[in-house]
Design an enzyme around this catalytic site. Structure first.
Site, PDB file in Angstrom:
ATOM      1  N   SER A  96       0.821  -1.216   0.000  1.00  0.00           N
ATOM      2  CA  SER A  96       0.000   0.000   0.000  1.00  0.00           C
ATOM      3  C   SER A  96       0.855   1.266   0.000  1.00  0.00           C
ATOM      4  O   SER A  96       0.386   2.335  -0.423  1.00  0.00           O
ATOM      5  CB  SER A  96      -0.962   0.003   1.198  1.00  0.00           C
ATOM      6  OG  SER A  96      -0.309   0.342   2.414  1.00  0.00           O
ATOM      7  N   PRO A 156      -1.477   3.447   4.249  1.00  0.00           N
ATOM      8  CA  PRO A 156      -2.612   3.524   3.325  1.00  0.00           C
ATOM      9  C   PRO A 156      -3.543   2.324   3.391  1.00  0.00           C
ATOM     10  O   PRO A 156      -4.762   2.489   3.253  1.00  0.00           O
ATOM     11  CB  PRO A 156      -1.940   3.634   1.948  1.00  0.00           C
ATOM     12  CG  PRO A 156      -0.621   4.266   2.230  1.00  0.00           C
ATOM     13  CD  PRO A 156      -0.190   3.707   3.558  1.00  0.00           C
ATOM     14  N   TYR A 157      -2.999   1.117   3.595  1.00  0.00           N
ATOM     15  CA  TYR A 157      -3.878  -0.058   3.693  1.00  0.00           C
ATOM     16  C   TYR A 157      -4.838   0.086   4.867  1.00  0.00           C
ATOM     17  O   TYR A 157      -6.059  -0.048   4.720  1.00  0.00           O
ATOM     18  CB  TYR A 157      -3.054  -1.338   3.854  1.00  0.00           C
ATOM     19  CG  TYR A 157      -3.912  -2.517   4.254  1.00  0.00           C
ATOM     20  CD1 TYR A 157      -4.738  -3.130   3.324  1.00  0.00           C
ATOM     21  CD2 TYR A 157      -3.926  -2.979   5.565  1.00  0.00           C
ATOM     22  CE1 TYR A 157      -5.564  -4.193   3.689  1.00  0.00           C
ATOM     23  CE2 TYR A 157      -4.744  -4.037   5.943  1.00  0.00           C
ATOM     24  CZ  TYR A 157      -5.561  -4.643   4.993  1.00  0.00           C
ATOM     25  OH  TYR A 157      -6.382  -5.679   5.371  1.00  0.00           O
ATOM     26  N   SER A 158      -4.296   0.353   6.060  1.00  0.00           N
ATOM     27  CA  SER A 158      -5.128   0.466   7.252  1.00  0.00           C
ATOM     28  C   SER A 158      -6.141   1.596   7.109  1.00  0.00           C
ATOM     29  O   SER A 158      -7.318   1.440   7.444  1.00  0.00           O
ATOM     30  CB  SER A 158      -4.251   0.703   8.481  1.00  0.00           C
ATOM     31  OG  SER A 158      -3.309  -0.347   8.642  1.00  0.00           O
ATOM     32  N   SER A 160      -7.328   2.857   4.346  1.00  0.00           N
ATOM     33  CA  SER A 160      -8.329   2.533   3.318  1.00  0.00           C
ATOM     34  C   SER A 160      -9.407   1.620   3.880  1.00  0.00           C
ATOM     35  O   SER A 160     -10.587   1.723   3.504  1.00  0.00           O
ATOM     36  CB  SER A 160      -7.663   1.863   2.110  1.00  0.00           C
ATOM     37  OG  SER A 160      -7.254   0.528   2.400  1.00  0.00           O
TER      38      SER A 160
END
Length: 357
Positions: A96, A156-158, A160
């Site tokens: 991410s 960004p993963y968390s 998102s």
């Protein structure tokens, strides 16, 4: 609860069916007698679990991008599902950092696309949307996070996935409010689990795939953060939780909305180093090293989940301790490397043993 009586002959729309968790869920649904339609990108690895279990024979498979809202809606409406399990995602924290905008569009807007398709569905439907344990604003403290704790996300993963949770809540309140269930007849919930281990995962920068690739090559396992504490759990634990949640939602559809944590008992959290050493012991050889790596992206050091809501209201309980989860996982890979032709039956046997099928 007898899951077969709930899912047999029911139509289940499964996004992410070609992925690691999705393939385990697909196989389990097939054993329960469900009619499954999958929607996902193509498997990326010839040895992905979906290929090993011959997933194309277990479902109607649509290989397409979740971000194509019109295509997704058309497939959902053509199928007229009784259940939707939404697992499709960009699931990797480190990736991410390389593709942040794509991660947000897949994980957040992709979730909105699923819910928008549900909005057009003129029939009762149970919808379980999978996010992650990383949706919480992680304060790196010893207390386990509850479903009511604040959402956040450093990487960004968390972030998102936290966005996906906000989207889910907005759609629930705006279009699928439980108080108006008789009008819309949709039951919506999210499920939060993470640090899932199990056979068939070959993803880059995930600890179990890194371990087995190194061991198979005769190399030392490189461990980035051996002191990080995670709620490790075998893949069948959360997948079983998703199925139980969906079944409970079908039985009492106006009562099970909201978010649900699925994880191990708090006292069973382990460090990355403990997991690696346990895996090496089960494998019977190998070593690991933890070099000092410069300019590494941020990764959480401590994360625990409070699972009391699922245990008290769903009757869901973890069946495996961390040591058992690691053993089941490493033994799957040992079977794969020695008797690859038997791995589909081995996978089915693992599910049958867990679910008492």
């Amino acid at each position: 609860m007898n899951l077969k009586s709930v899912y047999e002959n029911k139509k289940v729309f499964l996004t992410g069916h070609t992925g690691f968790k999705g393939a385990w869920l697909l196989q389990w649904l097939h054993l329960l007698g469900a009619q499954v339609k999958g929607y996902a990108l193509a498997p990326q690895h010839s040895d992905d679990l979906y290929n090993l279990i011959e997933g194309d024979k277990l479902c109607e498979s649509v290989i397409h991008d979740l971000r194509d809202a019109a295509k997704l809606e058309a497939e959902v409406l053509a199928f007229q599902p009784d259940f939707i399990f939404h697992l499709a995602a960009q699931p990797l924290v480190r990736l991410s950092y390389e593709i942040p905008a794509e991660t947000f569009t897949v994980n957040a807007i992709g979730t909105a696309n699923v819910l928008d398709a549900v909005r057009k569905l003129a029939k009762p439907c149970v919808v379980v949307l999978i996010t992650t344990d990383k949706v919480y604003e992680n304060k790196e403290w010893v207390f386990p996070y509850r479903e009511t704790d604040r959402l956040g996300g450093y990487d960004p993963y968390s972030a998102s996935k936290a966005c996906a949770e906000i989207i889910i809540r907005s759609y629930t309140q705006s279009f699928f409010n439980p108080a108006a269930f008789e009008q819309h007849q949709k039951s919506i919930a999210s499920a939060r689990a993470g640090n899932v281990i199990g056979g068939g995962d070959w993803a880059k920068d995930r600890i179990i795939p890194d371990i087995v690739r190194a061991l198979d090559a005769g190399c030392a396992v490189v461990v980035r953060n051996p002191q990080a504490v995670r709620p490790w759990q075998h893949v069948l634990e959360p997948v079983g939780g998703y199925l139980l949640l969906g079944a409970k939602m079908a039985a009492t559809p106006a009562e099970q909305d909201g978010a649900w944590n699925f994880g191990p008992y708090a006292e069973d959290n382990r460090t990355v180093g403990d997991l690696v050493q346990t895996a090496l012991n089960i494998w019977g050889s190998g070593s690991y090293e933890s070099p000092q790596l410069a300019n590494q992206p941020h990764e959480a050091g401590l994360l625990k989940l409070d699972i009391s809501k699922a245990t008290n209201l769903l009757g869901w309980l973890p069946k495996y301790k961390a040591a058992e989860a690691i053993s089941l996982t490493i033994n799957w890979y040992k079977e794969f490397f020695t008797k690859r032709e038997n791995i589909a039956d081995y996978t089915i046997g693992t599910i049958r043993n867990y679910a008492k099928l």
